[in-house]
Scaffold this active site. Sequence first.
Site, PDB file in Angstrom:
ATOM      1  N   HIS A  31       0.818  -1.208   0.000  1.00  0.00           N
ATOM      2  CA  HIS A  31       0.000   0.000   0.000  1.00  0.00           C
ATOM      3  C   HIS A  31       0.856   1.264   0.000  1.00  0.00           C
ATOM      4  O   HIS A  31       1.949   1.283   0.566  1.00  0.00           O
ATOM      5  CB  HIS A  31      -1.018   0.008   1.147  1.00  0.00           C
ATOM      6  N   ASP A  38      -0.166   4.378   1.102  1.00  0.00           N
ATOM      7  CA  ASP A  38      -0.431   5.387   2.137  1.00  0.00           C
ATOM      8  C   ASP A  38       0.316   5.083   3.421  1.00  0.00           C
ATOM      9  O   ASP A  38       0.793   3.964   3.642  1.00  0.00           O
ATOM     10  CB  ASP A  38      -1.937   5.501   2.431  1.00  0.00           C
ATOM     11  N   ASP A  80       6.228   1.130   6.688  1.00  0.00           N
ATOM     12  CA  ASP A  80       4.871   0.611   6.481  1.00  0.00           C
ATOM     13  C   ASP A  80       4.140   1.590   5.573  1.00  0.00           C
ATOM     14  O   ASP A  80       3.614   2.578   6.035  1.00  0.00           O
ATOM     15  CB  ASP A  80       4.182   0.479   7.848  1.00  0.00           C
ATOM     16  N   GLU A 129      -4.892   1.827   2.834  1.00  0.00           N
ATOM     17  CA  GLU A 129      -4.906   0.631   3.673  1.00  0.00           C
ATOM     18  C   GLU A 129      -5.067   1.018   5.135  1.00  0.00           C
ATOM     19  O   GLU A 129      -5.781   0.374   5.891  1.00  0.00           O
ATOM     20  CB  GLU A 129      -3.602  -0.167   3.493  1.00  0.00           C
ATOM     21  N   GLU A 130      -4.392   2.087   5.531  1.00  0.00           N
ATOM     22  CA  GLU A 130      -4.339   2.447   6.949  1.00  0.00           C
ATOM     23  C   GLU A 130      -5.694   2.871   7.497  1.00  0.00           C
ATOM     24  O   GLU A 130      -5.905   2.850   8.705  1.00  0.00           O
ATOM     25  CB  GLU A 130      -3.311   3.559   7.182  1.00  0.00           C
ATOM     26  N   ASP A 167       3.392  -6.480   4.004  1.00  0.00           N
ATOM     27  CA  ASP A 167       2.887  -5.431   4.886  1.00  0.00           C
ATOM     28  C   ASP A 167       2.959  -5.818   6.357  1.00  0.00           C
ATOM     29  O   ASP A 167       2.248  -5.256   7.188  1.00  0.00           O
ATOM     30  CB  ASP A 167       1.426  -5.106   4.487  1.00  0.00           C
ATOM     31  N   HIS A 198       3.857   3.138  12.555  1.00  0.00           N
ATOM     32  CA  HIS A 198       2.822   4.154  12.807  1.00  0.00           C
ATOM     33  C   HIS A 198       3.251   5.265  13.746  1.00  0.00           C
ATOM     34  O   HIS A 198       2.413   6.006  14.245  1.00  0.00           O
ATOM     35  CB  HIS A 198       1.508   3.533  13.344  1.00  0.00           C
TER      36      HIS A 198
END
Length: 407
Positions: A79, A81, A141, A175-176, A198, A380
Amino acid sequence: MYPNLLSRFLRYCQINTRSDAKSSTIPTTKEQVEFTLLLKQELENMGLKDVHYNENNGFLTATYAGNVPHAKVIGFIAHVDTADFNSEHVKPRVHEHYTGSDISLDEDGKYVLSINEFPNLRDYIGETLITTSGDTLLGADDKAGIAEILSAIEWLQKNPHVKHGDVRIAFGPDEEIGRGADLFDVEHFNADFAYTMDSGRVGHLEFETFNASQANITIKGISVHPGTAKNRMINALKLALQLDAQLPQHDVPEKTEGYEGFYLLHNLEGTIEEAKMTYIIRDHDREKFENRKHTLQQIVTQMNRQLGDERIHIHMFDQYYNMKEVIEKDLSIVQLAVDAMHALGITPIIEPFRGGTDGSKISHLGLPTPNLFVGGENFHGRYEYITLESMEKATALIIKILELNAQ
Ligand SMILES: [Zn+2]
């Protein structure tokens, strides 16, 4: 071994691609579109076939043609994002030959990547460690996933003697915020199975995720001057507290692990007149998951009955389901990844994932898609890090999976 892996990764990290749950566009932010179009150009420059950007779902797809007939077509998905954390002006810092000492991320020493707090750092002594500069996330990520997939393709292009079938790749948005894969076009992707790149540290492989539902609850009260409120006021906030108190008090994220499911009161706000609650409900087991939803529904029904009025309104909707239901029909795709790890001397770490992945949705759309490690840790947030060596292992894993699949 993969000459462009590090530079590619660092370049991607510096591009702000944070998604935005409040936006209703697809993708949710224009930065994601810009980054995806840049990737499109790179795929074309690499000479990949069928390079296609789908404006309706935000997915970029392409094919790297195989050199053996009849091998299964494997997809690799990542992903574009990044999570809901500052991602403006990401300045990755590269620490070669990491010594195992604490690292001050920012210049003022406000944020320290400390080996006591993050003991896993010990596993990376001597490696090329990549950290943030303190005020942003890194975005490994899932920029690491993208960089690894492309480095694997590049390597295969330079090593044509290595046999592999057709490879499909997909880079998608959002995705997030749990939305991107909803519109993934399985038919157009046309792979036999796929892997999302991921997951976290080296070895991680997930093919079990939560079943997930969200409940939005609205409670109507009656606000009366407190001096004359007797038998007249109905305090919506108090009703909210009573509702929560009836849920199994042990079944919360902070008291559960492994296969234990939970209710999470995610948001509670309101006044005497109106309160709103948001719960997320999670369980790996489908039956227990359905029971949890039923329990919450029953509490609301019961309270409304006691109140003699429909004061509490609940709207529940499922978000995603455990991919295991789909994948366990043919575990050979998990075995293939495990075999590839063993061939590379990597110990697989297979645990039920306490979350969902794009693969949870894509698997239920019909394409079995377990999740593989990209090599990073502390995703994150500002303490996110990854090493070049871990990214090399993920890249090697992609190549090995393709190689074993062609045998
Ligand atoms: Zn991710």
